[in-house]
Write a protein that holds these residues in place. Sequence first.
Motif, PDB file in Angstrom:
ATOM      1  N   MET A   1       0.871  -0.984  -0.016  1.00  0.00           N
ATOM      2  CA  MET A   1      -0.085   0.056  -0.234  1.00  0.00           C
ATOM      3  C   MET A   1       0.869   1.337   0.038  1.00  0.00           C
ATOM      4  SD  MET A   1      -3.243   1.561   2.500  1.00  0.00           S
ATOM      5  CE  MET A   1      -4.136   0.049   1.791  1.00  0.00           C
ATOM      6  N   CYS A  87      -7.224   2.506  -9.873  1.00  0.00           N
ATOM      7  CA  CYS A  87      -6.400   1.625  -8.522  1.00  0.00           C
ATOM      8  C   CYS A  87      -7.063   0.619  -7.909  1.00  0.00           C
ATOM      9  CB  CYS A  87      -6.297   2.832  -7.411  1.00  0.00           C
ATOM     10  SG  CYS A  87      -5.265   4.221  -7.731  1.00  0.00           S
ATOM     11  N   GLU A 112      -3.660   1.281  -3.307  1.00  0.00           N
ATOM     12  CA  GLU A 112      -3.058   0.075  -3.948  1.00  0.00           C
ATOM     13  C   GLU A 112      -3.240  -0.044  -5.360  1.00  0.00           C
ATOM     14  OE1 GLU A 112      -3.653  -3.321  -0.817  1.00  0.00           O
ATOM     15  OE2 GLU A 112      -5.610  -2.213  -0.971  1.00  0.00           O
ATOM     16  N   GLY A 116      -0.424  -5.189  -7.166  1.00  0.00           N
ATOM     17  CA  GLY A 116       0.109  -5.421  -5.863  1.00  0.00           C
ATOM     18  C   GLY A 116       1.536  -4.881  -5.797  1.00  0.00           C
ATOM     19  N   GLU A 117       2.416  -5.521  -4.723  1.00  0.00           N
ATOM     20  CA  GLU A 117       3.612  -5.171  -4.494  1.00  0.00           C
ATOM     21  C   GLU A 117       4.766  -4.796  -5.510  1.00  0.00           C
ATOM     22  OE1 GLU A 117       5.282  -7.623  -1.379  1.00  0.00           O
ATOM     23  OE2 GLU A 117       3.758  -7.071   0.128  1.00  0.00           O
ATOM     24  N   GLU A 120       3.643  -1.446  -7.269  1.00  0.00           N
ATOM     25  CA  GLU A 120       4.141  -0.363  -6.529  1.00  0.00           C
ATOM     26  C   GLU A 120       5.478  -0.290  -6.376  1.00  0.00           C
ATOM     27  OE1 GLU A 120       2.081  -0.983  -2.622  1.00  0.00           O
ATOM     28  OE2 GLU A 120      -0.167  -1.075  -3.770  1.00  0.00           O
TER      29      GLU A 120
END
Length: 151
Positions: A1, A87, A112, A116-117, A120
Motif C-alpha cells: 500500500m 487503482c 493500492e 500489488g507489491e 508499487e
Amino acid sequence: MLTFEKSTLIDAPVERVWEFHERADILSLLTPPWQPVKVLRREGGLGVGAITEFEIQLGLIEMKWLARHTDCVPYEYFVDRQIEGPCQSWVHRHQFTPEGNQTRLTDTIRLELFGGEIAEFLLGSFVIDRLEDMFTYRHQVTQRYCPLPIN
C-alpha cells in the motif's frame, strides 16, 4: 500500500476553506490543466453518499473513475473512496484543522495499485510524484481563492 500526504497552511478560517470545497465548480478549479481528466458528474456535495465521476486518460486507455464519500464531519474532514477506477483501492481524507485564523489543509491518500507489491515497487515513486504535482496545484488554488479581502 502506498501513502501520500500533503499539508498546507491556508490563510483563511476553516469555514471559508470548507465552503470553498462545497462550490459546484470545485473539481474543475482543482483539476490541474495538464491532467487528462474530465469531470462527468458531482452529486451530493461533501456529505456521506456524495458521488463524483471522472473520465481519465491513462496513455491510450480511457477509463471511468467513480468515488463515493464515506465519512464526513462538516468543517473537520470528509473521506472519499474509489468505487471504480485505476487503482485496486483508493481512500482520500481531506482534513481541515483550524490554526488561529488560518486552516491546516491536509490531504492523505492511501492507495493500492493493480499488480500489488510488484506494481508499487515499479510505479510507486512515479504515482507519488504525480500526486505531489496535483496536490501542490490544488493547495495553491485553494490558497489563491480562500483568503478574505483586506479592507
